[in-house]
Design an enzyme around this catalytic site. Structure first.
Site, PDB file in Angstrom:
ATOM      1  CE1 TYR A 115      -7.830   6.881   1.947  1.00 33.43           C
ATOM      2  CE2 TYR A 115     -10.073   6.144   1.519  1.00 33.43           C
ATOM      3  CZ  TYR A 115      -8.729   5.862   1.688  1.00 33.43           C
ATOM      4  OH  TYR A 115      -8.282   4.578   1.593  1.00 33.43           O
ATOM      5  CG  HIS A 167      -8.887  -4.555   0.020  1.00 30.81           C
ATOM      6  ND1 HIS A 167      -9.098  -3.217  -0.236  1.00 30.81           N
ATOM      7  CD2 HIS A 167      -8.557  -4.632   1.330  1.00 30.81           C
ATOM      8  CE1 HIS A 167      -8.882  -2.518   0.858  1.00 30.81           C
ATOM      9  NE2 HIS A 167      -8.561  -3.348   1.833  1.00 30.81           N
ATOM     10  CG  HIS A 195     -13.045  -2.273   2.609  1.00 29.24           C
ATOM     11  ND1 HIS A 195     -12.878  -3.520   3.164  1.00 29.24           N
ATOM     12  CD2 HIS A 195     -11.874  -1.638   2.760  1.00 29.24           C
ATOM     13  CE1 HIS A 195     -11.655  -3.632   3.636  1.00 29.24           C
ATOM     14  NE2 HIS A 195     -11.008  -2.508   3.393  1.00 29.24           N
ATOM     15  CG  HIS A 253      -1.805  -1.115   1.365  1.00 27.39           C
ATOM     16  ND1 HIS A 253      -2.897  -1.264   0.552  1.00 27.39           N
ATOM     17  CD2 HIS A 253      -1.806  -2.182   2.184  1.00 27.39           C
ATOM     18  CE1 HIS A 253      -3.529  -2.369   0.876  1.00 27.39           C
ATOM     19  NE2 HIS A 253      -2.885  -2.948   1.868  1.00 27.39           N
ATOM     20  CD  GLU A 256      -8.385  -2.496   5.642  1.00 31.80           C
ATOM     21  OE1 GLU A 256      -7.739  -3.334   5.011  1.00 31.80           O
ATOM     22  OE2 GLU A 256      -8.996  -1.554   5.086  1.00 31.80           O
TER      23      GLU A 256
END
Length: 149
Positions: free
Chosen positions: A61, A46, A82, A6, A52
């Site tokens: 964002y 994913h 999500h 990431h 999370e």
């Protein structure tokens, strides 16, 4: 050892007895460059074994075009699918990925843990709870073409 793919920065980590599965990680999503070529750049769809808990401190964002405001948080527990909202997905699907993209004016954080996070009753009954959260994925258009490489 935890493998990270990431575009975020690990700040604190509590390793567990299981390789690759931490007790908890604290990561931040600051300003950054996205420079991958010929690929989808926002956080992808994913689900994983981690829960999370994410929050936005300042700015925007990049996975939620208009639905995630500073002070907001989201929770996706273990195996909850999500990813970016429909508007972000559509824009990213049409984006020119031959040029770098600067993600600026943002600061987000995430706690990622192998444990299930249980919201309190107070949180679940709050008038601030976004009851229509699932609506952000309505209208997703399929863009995959297996003939295109």
């Amino acid at each position: 050892m935890t493998i990270r793919i990431h575009p975020f920065f690990l700040v604190l980590q509590s390793v567990s007895d299981t390789p690759g599965v931490d007790n908890i990680d604290f990561v931040i999503f600051p300003q950054r460059w996205l420079v991958m070529e010929h690929t989808f750049r926002p956080p992808w769809f994913h689900r994983n074994v981690a829960s999370e808990f994410m929050g936005l401190v300042d700015g925007g964002y990049d996975a939620k075009a208009g639905g995630f405001l500073p002070g907001g948080v989201s929770l996706h527990n273990c195996m909850s699918a999500h990813g970016p909202d429909a508007a972000t997905f559509e824009a990213a699907s049409q984006a020119d990925t031959t040029k770098p993209d600067r993600i600026s004016d943002t600061m987000a954080f995430m706690f990622e843990t192998r444990h299930v996070i249980r919201p309190t009753r107070h949180a679940l009954e709050s008038p601030l709870l976004q009851a229509d959260y699932l609506e952000c994925w309505q209208g997703l258009e399929k863009h995959f073409d297996p003939r295109q490489r």
